[in-house]
Design a protein around this motif. Structure first.
Motif, PDB file in Angstrom:
ATOM      1  N   SER A 458       0.832  -1.202   0.000  1.00 45.04           N
ATOM      2  CA  SER A 458       0.000   0.000   0.000  1.00 45.04           C
ATOM      3  C   SER A 458       0.871   1.258   0.000  1.00 45.04           C
ATOM      4  N   PRO A 459       0.445   2.291  -0.711  1.00 42.49           N
ATOM      5  CA  PRO A 459       1.173   3.572  -0.658  1.00 42.49           C
ATOM      6  C   PRO A 459       1.303   4.123   0.760  1.00 42.49           C
ATOM      7  N   HIS A 460       0.331   3.808   1.631  1.00 41.97           N
ATOM      8  CA  HIS A 460       0.387   4.320   3.002  1.00 41.97           C
ATOM      9  C   HIS A 460       1.631   3.844   3.749  1.00 41.97           C
ATOM     10  N   MET A 461       2.215   2.740   3.294  1.00 40.74           N
ATOM     11  CA  MET A 461       3.360   2.156   3.996  1.00 40.74           C
ATOM     12  C   MET A 461       4.686   2.798   3.617  1.00 40.74           C
ATOM     13  N   TYR A 617      -7.042  10.055  -9.083  1.00 38.19           N
ATOM     14  CA  TYR A 617      -7.939   9.529  -8.046  1.00 38.19           C
ATOM     15  C   TYR A 617      -8.158   8.017  -8.223  1.00 38.19           C
ATOM     16  N   GLY A 618      -8.385   7.583  -9.481  1.00 38.87           N
ATOM     17  CA  GLY A 618      -8.657   6.166  -9.737  1.00 38.87           C
ATOM     18  C   GLY A 618      -7.495   5.273  -9.370  1.00 38.87           C
ATOM     19  N   THR A 619      -6.264   5.698  -9.677  1.00 34.69           N
ATOM     20  CA  THR A 619      -5.099   4.869  -9.327  1.00 34.69           C
ATOM     21  C   THR A 619      -4.927   4.779  -7.814  1.00 34.69           C
ATOM     22  N   ALA A 620      -5.230   5.868  -7.108  1.00 33.93           N
ATOM     23  CA  ALA A 620      -5.159   5.841  -5.642  1.00 33.93           C
ATOM     24  C   ALA A 620      -6.182   4.861  -5.071  1.00 33.93           C
ATOM     25  N   LEU A 621      -7.367   4.847  -5.682  1.00 32.31           N
ATOM     26  CA  LEU A 621      -8.418   3.935  -5.222  1.00 32.31           C
ATOM     27  C   LEU A 621      -8.039   2.485  -5.501  1.00 32.31           C
ATOM     28  N   LEU A 622      -7.515   2.204  -6.688  1.00 37.27           N
ATOM     29  CA  LEU A 622      -7.122   0.839  -7.041  1.00 37.27           C
ATOM     30  C   LEU A 622      -5.949   0.353  -6.199  1.00 37.27           C
ATOM     31  N   ALA A 623      -5.040   1.250  -5.852  1.00 35.16           N
ATOM     32  CA  ALA A 623      -3.854   0.863  -5.082  1.00 35.16           C
ATOM     33  C   ALA A 623      -4.209   0.297  -3.723  1.00 35.16           C
ATOM     34  N   GLU A 624      -5.352   0.683  -3.166  1.00 32.83           N
ATOM     35  CA  GLU A 624      -5.760   0.164  -1.860  1.00 32.83           C
ATOM     36  C   GLU A 624      -6.792  -0.964  -1.981  1.00 32.83           C
ATOM     37  N   GLY A 625      -7.034  -1.405  -3.228  1.00 28.56           N
ATOM     38  CA  GLY A 625      -7.977  -2.499  -3.427  1.00 28.56           C
ATOM     39  C   GLY A 625      -9.416  -2.069  -3.528  1.00 28.56           C
ATOM     40  N   GLY A 626      -9.664  -0.773  -3.742  1.00 26.86           N
ATOM     41  CA  GLY A 626     -11.028  -0.281  -3.844  1.00 26.86           C
ATOM     42  C   GLY A 626     -11.639  -0.553  -5.206  1.00 26.86           C
ATOM     43  N   ALA A 627     -12.937  -0.283  -5.323  1.00 29.91           N
ATOM     44  CA  ALA A 627     -13.673  -0.522  -6.568  1.00 29.91           C
ATOM     45  C   ALA A 627     -14.029   0.805  -7.221  1.00 29.91           C
TER      46      ALA A 627
END
Length: 646
Positions: A458-461, A617-627
């Protein structure tokens, strides 16, 4: 009621289990007799309880017992009891159908098991009871009559997928199971289940503690004896003997009980064929007295996380069985604990409603829970391997207690283990995490997610990896909930790295960083404002990130907002969970972001710029496993941008 013989097909799952039994996936076939005796014992417990509750019940409870009858000539073995018995519907429902959660999963695992040992362990977790007879039988006949009813039922099957059911007018109260044994072979010469010595051996090993007499007609030893039967003078003398001691294990000092006896008693109360992981005994004296013998299983049952899973321990009063699954004595998060509690001062007629209000039950529950938790805590130092087995199998269930059991929350936090970035192979306790914290670190950092790999990537890490801060990786569904209820551990606040602001800078660098941050915020202010307006439907705010080192952007929850995973869980349970807009953090050092800033400075609006904001925004959402809300549009935008680079 029909007077004719009816033929039925077994439920699909039952047919598959029968097929597994017929082909002998379990090497120790002796346990079929243990299972039949255990079922008979349960039936006797239930008839005594039923008579206590309803004195008008037409049932004979004067001489409750189990009887074993062997016929070497006919190669049959019968286990008979005069317990509660079954009605016709009971027979069809309990024997023709495997109505147990996890059946399909068990069968799939059995089909893919690579060896007999693997199959044995899986079957042990399920506990198939009556079906074990088909390991040794060509045919099984059951005759039963439920106490209080006039007509009995005969059930018969050869395990080929069908069974017959017919009414019986003269059936005695209780149940008799007759096993028509397979023909003798070389193996049977050593394990003849009609031989007296073999039956004695099995009963002594597996069922000696059964509270009811297990009787069998045996050859008389010596000249005398107190049996009630005899031969004709020419042949050997016969007598009716009791094969078991009937001593309650929980009333005996641990020093007088062999470990194997505890294992067999566990199998009896749990219907698990595996050994227990740990035995827990407790004796309370004083204002009120009770004894408890509890067990921690070595495997999680397949229905541990299903709504209809059985939970609770057996309750006895003065050695009299009261109920099977007394949930009032064990909290839901310890639903896997099996065993017996025998109280001295409760009423024999106590009901579940009264149990919920009984002060003694509440006090017993508190002490039993503390004993179980202290046993687990003791394992952490005395036998770390067994502790790790326990936590692997039951940790997710135990963590439910962090939500419901505030009295024992500290102990639960002490015994909990979590995956961590410190060691990819071993889990860590919170105490060990705190010992390793960096100087000046005040928070215990964690992140929730569906898997370890998802969290670690995850980017958060990124900033935590870069600066060497340890992060707990929480992947169980319950983790989403308990972290909201537990504020701190040993004064160290639990902090999600995906929520709120993150500041990993030390005090010496803080002033310089503050000046740089102020300058950057001023430089990026027009872009941040424009992104906030363009993505206003999706995000509540756009800000510069201090947690990103290589990714362009990530999505962050406000400190007190519900996470997307928690929202999904609430909706799955049928609860209303309004979606909270999240914060988009962008990395001011990433060339996509700097390029976007330059493009916006030159031309503050335009379709291409807006589409780039969507992609960010979409890449940030996909990076965390979102839909994505519109994955087709996102794919089209990506394709067009890729085509433009060729």
């Amino acid at each position: 009621m029909s007077t004719q013989t009816e033929t039925h097909e077994f439920q699909a799952e039952a047919r598959q289990l029968l097929r597994l039994m017929v082909h002998s996936i379990y090497s120790n076939k002796d346990i079929f007799l243990r299972e039949l005796v255990s079922n008979a014992s349960d039936a006797l417990d239930k008839i005594r309880r039923a008579k206590l509750v309803d004195s008008g019940l037409r049932a004979d409870v004067e001489d409750l017992h189990i009887r074993i009858e062997a016929d070497p000539g006919q190669r049959t073995l019968t286990v008979r009891d005069n317990g509660i018995g079954m009605s016709r519907d009971d027979v069809v429902d309990l024997i023709g159908t495997v109505a147990k959660s996890g059946t399909a999963e068990l069968l799939e695992q059995l089909r893919s098991a690579e060896d007999a040992e693997g199959s044995r362990e899986l079957i042990g977790q399920f506990g198939v009871g009556f079906y074990a007879t088909f390991m040794v039988a060509d045919r099984v006949t059951l005759v039963t009559r439920r106490a209080g009813e006039d007509t009995g039922t005969r059930w018969e099957s050869d395990g080929d997928g069908t069974y017959t059911v017919e009414p019986v007018q003269d059936a005695p109260q209780g149940t008799a199971v007759t096993v028509h044994l397979k023909p003798k072979d070389e193996e049977d010469s050593l394990f003849d289940y009609t031989a007296e010595w073999k039956i004695r051996e099995i009963v002594k090993r597996y069922s000696d503690f059964i509270a009811w007499p297990i009787r069998m007609e045996v050859e008389r030893r010596g000249d005398g004896g107190d049996g009630d039967g005899a031969g004709d003078g020419d042949g050997p003398q016969r007598e009716l003997a009791t094969l078991n001691s009937m001593k309650a294990l929980w009333s005996r000092p641990r020093s007088e009980v062999a470990e194997e006896e505890y294992k067999e008693f566990y199998r009896h109360v749990s219907h698990d064929w595996n050994d227990p992981l740990e035995t827990v005994s407790l004796r309370a004296e004083g204002a009120f007295e009770y004894e408890a013998l509890l067990f921690l299983p070595s495997h999680a049952p397949l229905d541990l996380y299903t709504r209809d899973s059985r939970s609770g321990v057996q309750l006895y009063v003065k050695r009299v069985f009261i109920m099977d699954d007394c949930q009032e004595l064990m909290p839901e998060y310890l639903r896997f604990v099996k065993g017996v509690v025998d109280a001295q001062d409760l009423s024999l007629n106590i009901s579940r409603e009264l149990l919920q209000q009984d002060r003694q039950i509440h006090l017993m529950r508190r002490r039993l829970v503390k004993k179980v938790l202290s046993t687990v805590k003791g394992m952490m130092t005395s036998d770390p391997d067994r502790y790790r087995t326990f936590w692997r199998e039951f940790g997710a269930a135990v963590k439910e207690g962090l939500l419901s059991d505030t009295d024992n929350r500290r102990t639960l936090l002490d015994i909990a283990s979590f995956a961590s970035t410190h060691d990819p192979e071993q889990q860590t306790t919170l105490a060990a995490y705190v010992e390793r914290m960096k100087e000046g670190q005040e928070e215990i950092y964690f992140m929730t997610g569906s898997s370890r790999s998802q969290i670690e990537n995850s980017p958060h890490m990124e900033a935590f990896h870069a600066k060497g801060y340890e992060v707990l990786l929480l992947t169980d569904a319950v983790d989403e909930m308990w972290v909201e209820a537990v504020a701190d551990y040993d004064g160290k606040r639990l902090q999600s790295i995906a929520k709120g602001q993150v500041d990993l800078d030390d005090a010496a660098a803080e002033e310089n960083e503050k000046q740089e941050d102020d300058q950057r915020r001023e430089e990026f202010a027009p872009l941040l404002s424009w992104l906030g307006e363009s993505l206003g439907e999706q995000v509540k705010e756009v800000r510069l990130s201090t947690r990103l080192t290589s990714s362009a952007a990530c999505l962050v929850n406000d400190a007190h907002d519900m996470t997307p995973a928690m929202e999904r869980m609430y909706r799955a349970m049928g609860h209303a969970a309004p979606s909270a807009k999240r914060i988009l953090e962008i990395n001011p050092d990433h060339r996509l972001v700097t390029g976007l800033r330059e493009a916006h400075r030159k031309e503050p609006s335009g379709a291409a710029l807006t589409e780039t904001a969507e992609l960010l925004y979409g890449t940030a959402l996909l990076a965390e496993g979102g839909a994505l809300d519109d994955p087709a549009r996102f794919a089209r935008l990506v394709s067009e941008r890729l085509a433009g680079t060729l």
